[in-house]
Design an enzyme around this catalytic site. Structure first.
Site, PDB file in Angstrom:
ATOM      1  N   GLY A 136       0.819  -1.202   0.000  1.00 19.10           N
ATOM      2  CA  GLY A 136       0.000   0.000   0.000  1.00 19.10           C
ATOM      3  C   GLY A 136       0.854   1.253   0.000  1.00 19.10           C
ATOM      4  N   CYS A 137       0.232   2.388  -0.295  1.00 17.12           N
ATOM      5  CA  CYS A 137       0.991   3.640  -0.447  1.00 17.12           C
ATOM      6  C   CYS A 137       1.517   4.156   0.886  1.00 17.12           C
ATOM      7  CB  CYS A 137       0.136   4.686  -1.153  1.00 17.12           C
ATOM      8  SG  CYS A 137      -1.493   4.970  -0.419  1.00 17.12           S
ATOM      9  N   PHE A 138       0.648   4.291   1.898  1.00 10.22           N
ATOM     10  CA  PHE A 138       1.128   4.694   3.222  1.00 10.22           C
ATOM     11  C   PHE A 138       2.122   3.667   3.755  1.00 10.22           C
ATOM     12  CE2 PHE A 138      -2.627   7.570   4.427  1.00 10.22           C
ATOM     13  CZ  PHE A 138      -1.840   8.694   4.560  1.00 10.22           C
ATOM     14  N   ALA A 139       1.804   2.379   3.529  1.00  3.26           N
ATOM     15  CA  ALA A 139       2.660   1.313   4.048  1.00  3.26           C
ATOM     16  C   ALA A 139       4.069   1.417   3.479  1.00  3.26           C
ATOM     17  CB  ALA A 139       2.047  -0.044   3.733  1.00  3.26           C
ATOM     18  N   ASN A 141       5.667   4.091   2.282  1.00  8.46           N
ATOM     19  CA  ASN A 141       6.348   5.260   2.826  1.00  8.46           C
ATOM     20  C   ASN A 141       6.833   5.022   4.253  1.00  8.46           C
ATOM     21  OD1 ASN A 141       6.182   7.858   4.529  1.00  8.46           O
ATOM     22  ND2 ASN A 141       6.312   8.683   2.472  1.00  8.46           N
TER      23      ASN A 141
END
Length: 339
Positions: A136-139, A141
């Site tokens: 995932g995107c937040f994950a 980062n």
């Protein structure tokens, strides 16, 4: 080497559009089909107008296994449904951009396991994998900000994360919190301390720092939230993630930099900057840029990524490159726009 034959399901959304933007100019790829039942027969640029002048390809309702790799750019929960309804030949590699196969308990498919596709964590496993669960995107980062500490067992009991994402992180379908008149000149928090990406973040950190996840009968999300205090925010910009993370640490600032620079020395898209960073440095690229500061006993870790590229489609292509023995950077030498 023969061209890699690619099929894309869910090609009309944001991640599908970004994937097309990258793969159209990838020197080793032939796009066989871009599946979108609702847009079948339309030119790609009639939906993704940034592709006007770049391609005459059309969307198709076709799906078949006469390809080398299948990208699933569908909504969460829809990838598993699609694969159950549309069996894929065992020879076809799959890269799933949904969250359906990311967690350890949900990785099985056709007698094999989906490998969690964060190259900075699982590069060797990705090279030999048949199926990839794209992070995932937040994950992505947040993990990149913390992996070096976890690799040395240096993550403390409490991690504090404040991260702000652009509106494209919510997907293409319009909603109350993506409407321009609400989002513009606005800022809000959501899913504080219970964002779903906490689960994959905690499993990856536990992979490097054994015992990071508390042992209890609570859910994975609840156990992750015991250690990671995550407040996600919606920013008034379209793309990118800026995270500010702090932990208690006995490392000096120089020791922290040496640890991070050493960890990422062989990873071409993650960079450690000794100067302060900003989001525009990474927008439209597959980069992640990390900056560190020491304040008393607190280590501040700043990280910037593009949620649609390193946080989704760019990382998916990076994974494809590794799976097919290509240089990680192939097709991904993208330039940010600084002003």
């Amino acid at each position: 080497m023969n061209m890699i034959k690619v099929g894309i399901v869910g090609s009309a959304g944001y991640t599908g559009g970004e994937l097309l933007r990258v793969l159209i100019y990838h020197p080793e790829v032939e796009i066989v089909f871009a599946n979108s039942a609702s847009n079948a027969g339309n030119k790609l640029y009639e939906v993704h107008n940034d592709l006007f002048g770049d391609t005459e390809l059309t969307f198709s309702s076709d799906f078949h296994s006469d390809i080398d790799v299948l990208f699933l750019c569908v909504g969460h929960g829809d990838a598993r449904k699609f694969l159950n309804a549309n069996p894929v030949a065992a020879s076809v590699k799959i890269i799933d951009l949904s969250q359906d196969y990311r967690l350890r308990a949900n990785t099985a498919y056709q007698g094999q396991q989906f490998v969690y596709g964060l190259p900075e964590l699982n590069k060797e496993a990705i090279k030999s994998a048949q199926y990839i669960a794209n992070p995932g995107c937040f994950a992505t980062n947040i993990q990149l900000a913390l992996l070096p500490l976890a690799s040395k067992g240096l993550l403390p009991d409490q991690i504090h994360v404040n991260a702000t994402t652009g509106s494209t992180g919510a997907g293409q379908k319009p909603g109350a919190t993506t409407h321009f008149s609400w989002r513009n000149n606005n800022l809000s928090a959501y899913k504080s301390f219970e964002h779903q990406h906490l689960q994959e973040i905690s499993e990856s950190l536990d992979q490097l720092q054994n015992g990071f996840l508390p042992a209890s009968d609570d859910s994975l999300l609840a156990r992750a939230a015991e250690r990671i205090n995550f407040v996600p925010q919606r920013g008034d910009f379209t793309r990118g993630i800026f995270s500010a993370i702090y932990v208690d640490s006995d490392l000096t600032e120089e020791q922290a930099y040496e640890l991070y620079e050493s960890y990422y020395a062989t990873h071409p898209f993650t960079h450690v900057s000794r100067s302060n960073i900003d989001l525009k440095q990474v927008v439209n690229t597959n980069k992640s840029i990390i900056h560190l500061e020491k304040h008393g006993n607190k280590l501040l870790i700043l990280n910037v990524t593009d949620n649609l590229l390193k946080g989704a489609s760019g990382q998916a292509v990076q994974n494809m490159n590794l799976m097919f023995g290509l240089n990680e950077r192939t097709g991904l030498n993208l330039k940010s726009v600084g002003f």
